[in-house]
Each structure stands twice: as C-alpha cells, then as structure tokens.
Design an enzyme around this catalytic site. Structure first.
Site, PDB file in Angstrom:
ATOM      1  CD  GLN A  21     -57.454  10.596 -74.928  1.00 12.72           C
ATOM      2  OE1 GLN A  21     -57.435   9.393 -75.164  1.00 12.72           O
ATOM      3  NE2 GLN A  21     -58.483  11.176 -74.323  1.00 12.72           N
ATOM      4  CG  ASP A  47     -54.945  30.841 -72.269  1.00  8.90           C
ATOM      5  OD1 ASP A  47     -55.949  30.106 -72.198  1.00  8.90           O
ATOM      6  OD2 ASP A  47     -54.395  31.346 -71.272  1.00  8.90           O
ATOM      7  CB  ALA A  71     -62.530  20.152 -75.691  1.00  6.64           C
ATOM      8  CE1 TYR A  72     -62.178  22.633 -66.980  1.00  9.44           C
ATOM      9  CE2 TYR A  72     -63.852  20.947 -67.252  1.00  9.44           C
ATOM     10  CZ  TYR A  72     -63.033  21.681 -66.438  1.00  9.44           C
ATOM     11  OH  TYR A  72     -63.034  21.467 -65.080  1.00  9.44           O
ATOM     12  CG  ASP A 113     -71.054  10.545 -76.181  1.00 11.81           C
ATOM     13  OD1 ASP A 113     -69.969  11.117 -75.955  1.00 11.81           O
ATOM     14  OD2 ASP A 113     -71.511   9.650 -75.441  1.00 11.81           O
ATOM     15  CE1 TYR A 136     -66.548  17.915 -72.638  1.00 11.13           C
ATOM     16  CE2 TYR A 136     -68.001  15.997 -72.604  1.00 11.13           C
ATOM     17  CZ  TYR A 136     -66.956  16.698 -73.181  1.00 11.13           C
ATOM     18  OH  TYR A 136     -66.320  16.202 -74.287  1.00 11.13           O
ATOM     19  CE  LYS A 140     -66.943  19.573 -77.091  1.00 15.88           C
ATOM     20  NZ  LYS A 140     -65.691  20.041 -77.762  1.00 15.88           N
ATOM     21  CD1 TRP A 161     -68.320   6.833 -74.126  1.00 14.37           C
ATOM     22  CD2 TRP A 161     -67.902   4.661 -73.781  1.00 14.37           C
ATOM     23  NE1 TRP A 161     -69.379   6.310 -73.442  1.00 14.37           N
ATOM     24  CE2 TRP A 161     -69.160   4.981 -73.213  1.00 14.37           C
ATOM     25  CE3 TRP A 161     -67.442   3.352 -73.691  1.00 14.37           C
ATOM     26  CZ2 TRP A 161     -69.947   4.038 -72.553  1.00 14.37           C
ATOM     27  CZ3 TRP A 161     -68.233   2.413 -73.049  1.00 14.37           C
ATOM     28  CH2 TRP A 161     -69.460   2.750 -72.479  1.00 14.37           C
TER      29      TRP A 161
END
Length: 300
Positions: A21, A47, A71-72, A113, A136, A140, A161
C-alpha cells in the site's frame, strides 16, 4: 547562475516493499520538485527472507536513503507463521540496517502501533514503553530495536490502521463485503486512528526533503496517523454510507469475535512530534477516507 535547487544533487532513494500500500502510494506521489530520484524494489528483486538476496541487491548500486515499507503484516497468520514474521520484520531489518551503516545510507523504517499494548485512554507519544501483545507486534518491535541499535541517525515512523486504494485493507474489504452481504458484524470496542497511506507517503517525502535541504534532521521514533479517533465499527459505517450501500453494520465486542492475535483496544497515536519537527499538517481521518473512497468509486 544556477539556483540553489538546480545545484543540489538529487536525493537517490530506494523504496522497499514497492508493491504494498505505502510503496504504491510513494510510487504514485514521487517528488514534485524533482529533488529526489526513487527506485522501487519488491520481493522479486529483494527477498526479505534471504539475507543473500538483500545484500546482493546493493552490489554496484548507490543510494542516499532507504524507505523500508516492506513487512509481514498479516496479524492473524503471524501467530502461526512466527518464523516468517520475524524473518521479514526483524532479521531482514537488521540486515538492512547493517547495509545502511556500512554504506552511509540514511533510513526511514515504517513500524506500527502494534508495538504498544493499547491499554491506556489517551493518545500515546513516542516515549511510551513498548509492550506488544501479538507476534506481529513483537516482531516489529524487534525490527525497531535492530534499527536503533545499529543506526542512531535513523527515522522510525509508527503508523496505524493503514489503508489505501491499493492492496488489501480494512476499508476496501468493508466496501467489497458490504456490496455482497445484507449485514456485517464489526468490532466497536477498539479505538484508533485510520491512516490513509497517501497522507503517510506525503509525510515521508516531506521528511526526506527536509533532511536533504538541511531544514530539519532530528532522527528517532515518530508517530503518524490521520487526525481524529474512531472505532472499526464507525469506520465501517462511514465506508458503507459513502459507498451508497444498503448493508447493515452491527456493532460487536472483541469478545464476540475471538482471534488468535490479541489486538490493542486503544492505540491512538500522539502526532505532535512529527508535526512540529517537520511542519507537517495531518488531515482528519474522515476527510482522507472520503478521498480514498472517491478513488474506489472511480475504479482506481
């Protein structure tokens, strides 16, 4: 005589996670002044699960800055694909930080966040102690730690979000499901601030521009999300209403919708630091959502 802008060498910027995105929004935005040159790379060329792939990409290439948006991000699947989440969100970020250190490359790393526990009731600033509740979030946070321990001059931007007209996200999912179903049940007791990826992309470009032109260069952790606070339920209602759909949205609690991953209940980010340091005006989430929905209506 050449102007100062014409004399200035363009900033050579690499964007990882180009097909996500935020990567797509940066690709669409670029830099209107021409003071930057962007290169976009994704998994087919770099990769993040393979250190050799990351390091070999930089052979013979020179960059001034990297914006790491890779990111995953599947919060639920991360509980089961733990190794993969850590490989992409932590180990790869450590490798990337080392490459930046060895080659004098600046870094903007995008975080989340979800490194916070969301157990408060007021906006959280950058000094809050991290306490992730999910794999997650933990992966991070490990990525953040790798960046800060290797590159004291790096920038970390936590956001929340995230949505866009590109890729998979809550706003697009609600718009799609509401067109297919008579009703949707959406969680109403989790609060936060939606972030239009285009607004975040603009903020990142503004930070790059400020650093490049010497206006401001204050590394560290920053929070960025659109202004205002809402719930997943109210966000879904707004999407359905402005997409002119007849689907009924029904509020439910977190307990009504059990998940593998524990999610923060109140993760509203305090954005004062990024606004004052880089003179960034942040739009309200509702106005930005309307802009995104207009694009979706137009088929973009």
């Amino acid at each position: 005589m050449l102007t100062e802008l014409q004399q200035m060498k363009p900033l050579n910027v690499l964007v990882t996670g180009a097909n996500g995105q935020l990567g797509n929004e940066l690709r669409a935005l670029r830099e209107p002044t021409g003071s930057m040159r962007f290169t976009f790379v994704d998994v087919d060329e770099m990769d993040f699960t393979k250190e050799n792939s990351i390091r070999s990409y930089f052979a013979g290439k020179k960059f001034d800055f990297i914006v790491n948006t890779a990111a995953y991000t599947d919060v639920e699947r991360a509980e089961e694909e733990t190794a993969l989440a850590y490989a992409i969100n932590a180990s790869a970020v450590s490798v990337l930080s080392d490459i930046c250190l060895r080659n004098a490359i600046g870094l903007i790393h995008v975080s989340t966040d979800y490194v916070l526990d969301g157990r408060g009731n007021k906006p959280v600033d950058e000094n809050a102690r991290p306490n992730p509740l999910s794999v997650y979030g933990k992966s991070k946070l490990e990525g953040e730690t790798a960046v800060l321990s290797t590159l004291p001059g790096a920038f970390i931007i936590r956001t929340s979000w995230l949505y866009s007209s590109f890729g998979k996200n809550f706003v697009k999912t609600i718009a799609r499901l509401a067109a297919e179903r008579d009703h949707l049940d959406v969680i109403a007791d989790q609060a936060g601030s939606p972030t239009y990826a285009r607004d975040l992309a603009y903020a990142i470009v503004k930070i790059l521009d400020a650093v490049h032109k010497g206006r401001s260069n204050v590394p560290g952790i920053y929070h960025y999300a659109n202004e205002g606070v809402t719930s997943w339920y109210d966000l879904a209602c707004a999407v359905v209403r402005h997409m002119d759909l007849t689907c009924t949205v029904r509020p439910i609690t977190t307990e009504d919708y059990p998940t593998l991953a524990t999610r923060p209940c109140y993760n509203v980010l305090d954005k004062r630091k990024i606004k004052t340091t880089f003179d960034i005006a942040i739009p309200n989430w509702y106005d930005s959502m309307l802009s995104c929905l207009q694009e979706l209506k137009g088929g973009n």
